[in-house]
Design an enzyme around this catalytic site. Structure first.
Site, PDB file in Angstrom:
ATOM      1  N   GLY A   1       0.718  -1.362   0.328  1.00 24.23           N
ATOM      2  CA  GLY A   1      -0.358  -0.020   0.026  1.00 24.23           C
ATOM      3  C   GLY A   1       0.426   1.065  -0.075  1.00 24.23           C
ATOM      4  O   GLY A   1       0.379   2.083   0.305  1.00 24.23           O
ATOM      5  N   SER A   2       1.734   1.538  -0.528  1.00 21.31           N
ATOM      6  CA  SER A   2       3.013   2.463  -1.055  1.00 21.31           C
ATOM      7  C   SER A   2       2.096   3.166  -0.974  1.00 21.31           C
ATOM      8  O   SER A   2       2.806   4.896  -1.142  1.00 21.31           O
ATOM      9  CB  SER A   2       4.682   1.909  -0.410  1.00 21.31           C
ATOM     10  OG  SER A   2       4.461   1.696  -2.231  1.00 21.31           O
ATOM     11  N   ASN A   3       2.214   2.841  -2.191  1.00 20.53           N
ATOM     12  CA  ASN A   3       1.497   4.101  -3.726  1.00 20.53           C
ATOM     13  C   ASN A   3       0.085   4.559  -2.941  1.00 20.53           C
ATOM     14  O   ASN A   3      -0.704   5.664  -3.255  1.00 20.53           O
ATOM     15  CB  ASN A   3       1.008   3.195  -4.721  1.00 20.53           C
ATOM     16  CG  ASN A   3       2.405   3.066  -5.579  1.00 20.53           C
ATOM     17  OD1 ASN A   3       2.594   4.082  -6.567  1.00 20.53           O
ATOM     18  ND2 ASN A   3       3.249   1.921  -5.441  1.00 20.53           N
TER      19      ASN A   3
ATOM     20  N   MET B   1      -3.761  -6.163  -7.173  1.00 19.03           N
ATOM     21  CA  MET B   1      -3.035  -7.722  -8.115  1.00 19.03           C
ATOM     22  C   MET B   1      -3.848  -8.970  -8.807  1.00 19.03           C
ATOM     23  O   MET B   1      -4.047 -10.358  -9.183  1.00 19.03           O
ATOM     24  CB  MET B   1      -2.233  -8.432  -7.107  1.00 19.03           C
ATOM     25  CG  MET B   1      -0.546  -7.684  -7.008  1.00 19.03           C
ATOM     26  SD  MET B   1      -0.903  -6.066  -8.607  1.00 19.03           S
ATOM     27  CE  MET B   1       1.105  -7.746  -8.693  1.00 19.03           C
ATOM     28  N   ARG B   2      -5.196  -8.241  -9.241  1.00 20.60           N
ATOM     29  CA  ARG B   2      -6.202  -9.465  -9.480  1.00 20.60           C
ATOM     30  C   ARG B   2      -6.786  -8.335 -10.935  1.00 20.60           C
ATOM     31  O   ARG B   2      -6.355  -7.469 -12.117  1.00 20.60           O
ATOM     32  CB  ARG B   2      -7.344  -8.739  -8.716  1.00 20.60           C
ATOM     33  CG  ARG B   2      -7.654  -8.821  -7.477  1.00 20.60           C
ATOM     34  CD  ARG B   2      -7.061 -10.404  -7.083  1.00 20.60           C
ATOM     35  NE  ARG B   2      -7.425 -11.275  -7.749  1.00 20.60           N
ATOM     36  CZ  ARG B   2      -7.575 -13.091  -7.854  1.00 20.60           C
ATOM     37  NH1 ARG B   2      -6.495 -13.166  -7.146  1.00 20.60           N
ATOM     38  NH2 ARG B   2      -8.409 -14.049  -8.435  1.00 20.60           N
TER      39      ARG B   2
ATOM     40  N   ASN C   1      -4.119   2.991 -13.709  1.00 24.05           N
ATOM     41  CA  ASN C   1      -2.923   1.820 -12.851  1.00 24.05           C
ATOM     42  C   ASN C   1      -1.565   2.389 -13.005  1.00 24.05           C
ATOM     43  O   ASN C   1      -1.514   3.068 -13.808  1.00 24.05           O
ATOM     44  CB  ASN C   1      -3.246   0.169 -13.861  1.00 24.05           C
ATOM     45  CG  ASN C   1      -2.691  -0.497 -13.390  1.00 24.05           C
ATOM     46  OD1 ASN C   1      -2.549  -0.624 -11.986  1.00 24.05           O
ATOM     47  ND2 ASN C   1      -1.719  -0.839 -14.178  1.00 24.05           N
TER      48      ASN C   1
ATOM     49  N   HIS D   1       2.280   0.461 -13.182  1.00 25.02           N
ATOM     50  CA  HIS D   1       2.681  -0.666 -13.101  1.00 25.02           C
ATOM     51  C   HIS D   1       4.166   0.169 -12.995  1.00 25.02           C
ATOM     52  O   HIS D   1       4.583   0.474 -13.844  1.00 25.02           O
ATOM     53  CB  HIS D   1       2.151  -0.787 -14.860  1.00 25.02           C
ATOM     54  CG  HIS D   1       3.137  -2.416 -14.708  1.00 25.02           C
ATOM     55  ND1 HIS D   1       2.501  -3.645 -14.560  1.00 25.02           N
ATOM     56  CD2 HIS D   1       3.527  -2.671 -15.570  1.00 25.02           C
ATOM     57  CE1 HIS D   1       2.874  -4.746 -15.402  1.00 25.02           C
ATOM     58  NE2 HIS D   1       4.298  -3.931 -15.922  1.00 25.02           N
TER      59      HIS D   1
HETATM   60  C1  GAR Z   1       4.048  -1.693  -7.427  1.00 26.32           C
HETATM   61  O1  GAR Z   1       4.976  -1.438  -7.685  1.00 26.32           O
HETATM   62  C2  GAR Z   1       3.414  -1.501  -8.832  1.00 26.32           C
HETATM   63  O2  GAR Z   1       3.328  -0.875  -9.689  1.00 26.32           O
HETATM   64  C3  GAR Z   1       2.881  -3.144  -8.821  1.00 26.32           C
HETATM   65  O3  GAR Z   1       2.691  -3.004  -7.454  1.00 26.32           O
HETATM   66  C4  GAR Z   1       3.222  -2.401  -6.541  1.00 26.32           C
HETATM   67  C5  GAR Z   1       2.044  -2.101  -5.280  1.00 26.32           C
HETATM   68  O4  GAR Z   1       3.408  -1.869  -3.957  1.00 26.32           O
HETATM   69  N1  GAR Z   1       1.480  -3.288  -9.561  1.00 26.32           N
HETATM   70  C6  GAR Z   1       1.769  -3.929 -10.613  1.00 26.32           C
HETATM   71  O5  GAR Z   1       2.323  -5.130 -10.870  1.00 26.32           O
HETATM   72  C7  GAR Z   1       0.873  -4.212 -11.686  1.00 26.32           C
HETATM   73  N2  GAR Z   1       0.740  -5.122 -12.437  1.00 26.32           N
HETATM   74  P1  GAR Z   1       2.544  -0.730  -2.951  1.00 26.32           P
HETATM   75  O6  GAR Z   1       2.031  -2.128  -2.194  1.00 26.32           O
HETATM   76  O7  GAR Z   1       3.543  -0.487  -1.803  1.00 26.32           O
HETATM   77  O8  GAR Z   1       2.184   0.620  -3.519  1.00 26.32           O
END
Ligand code: GAR
Length: 227
Positions: A45-47, A123-124, A140, A142
């Site tokens: 959940g850092s984003n 991630m779904r 999204n 990525h």
């Molecule tokens: C992030 O790096 C995001 O780009 C990736 O999951 C991570 C979540 O990090 N998303 C994907 O790979 C989607 N295809 P977070 O939970 O620390 O935000």
């Protein structure tokens, strides 16, 4: 022409470790419409937190009104509790199909009256049902420079391919996984000795910068915020 290994500047400053495009615009002043954001997260959940902070600091004229997670034990849920942001768990294991899960997401976000939905580490695989419910309103993030390295384990894919530059992409969501109109990208160097963890940390720092910018661009496209 030398044939030795290409010199790599390991001590590049954080400032020089990434190139973001398009460049961020000036922060918007107060008085704008305040955008209502819904966020989907599966992991740490850092984003999600970076987005919430961008809202709190006034960088983005928006509020994260609703977080939905699919994993009851994920870090994003803990962050939401700390930040005082409502969080709903829709555990994918309790749904009979992807469409059924997406319908639950739609119902939750409609109840929260959100304008835009951000997939911040969701991630779904999403279905047409979710995309159609939020046309051009689904963003999204990525961890690669799309269209390279789509799908899961994008950082490992970049390391295996031996690329020297990778990055992150924020884009609007289309039906095929990790496709759709690109909003913002940041290029991040792969340094000698990088592991998936060190590279992920460098990419994450850029994701946290581009995601609020991408939300702002998506909102401007829809005239949800003043230009
Ligand atoms: C992030 O790096 C995001 O780009 C990736 O999951 C991570 C979540 O990090 N998303 C994907 O790979 C989607 N295809 P977070 O939970 O620390 O935000």
């Amino acid at each position: 022409m030398g044939h030795g290994p290409t010199p790599v500047h390991q001590n590049v400053s954080e400032h020089n470790q990434a190139i973001q495009w398009p460049l961020p615009q000036e922060f918007q002043g107060s008085g704008e419409t305040c955008l209502r954001l819904g966020v989907l997260a599966s992991g740490s959940g850092s984003n999600f937190e970076a987005l919430a902070q961008a809202c709190q600091s006034g960088q983005l004229a928006a509020n994260v009104c609703q977080l939905v997670v699919n994993n009851p034990f994920c870090g994003a849920r803990e962050r939401a509790e700390r930040l005082g942001i409502p969080c709903i768990v829709h555990d994918h294991r309790g749904f009979s199909s992807r469409e059924a899960l997406d319908q639950a997401l739609i119902d939750s976000f409609r109840r929260a009256q959100v304008d835009l939905v951000v997939m911040a580490g969701w991630m779904r695989i999403v279905t047409e049902r979710l995309i159609d419910a939020f046309p051009e309103r689904l963003v999204n993030i990525h961890p690669s420079l799309l269209p390279s390295f789509r799908g899961a384990r994008a950082i490992e894919q970049a390391l295996s391919a031996g690329v020297r530059i990778t990055g992150c992409t924020a884009h609007l969501v289309s039906l095929e996984v990790d496709t759709g109109p690109i909003l913002v990208q940041a290029a991040v160097p792969v340094l000698d000795g990088d592991t998936p963890q060190t590279l992920a940390a460098r990419i994450h720092r850029q994701e946290h910068k581009i995601l609020p910018h991408a939300v702002q661009l998506a909102a401007h496209r829809l005239a949800l915020l003043s230009p």
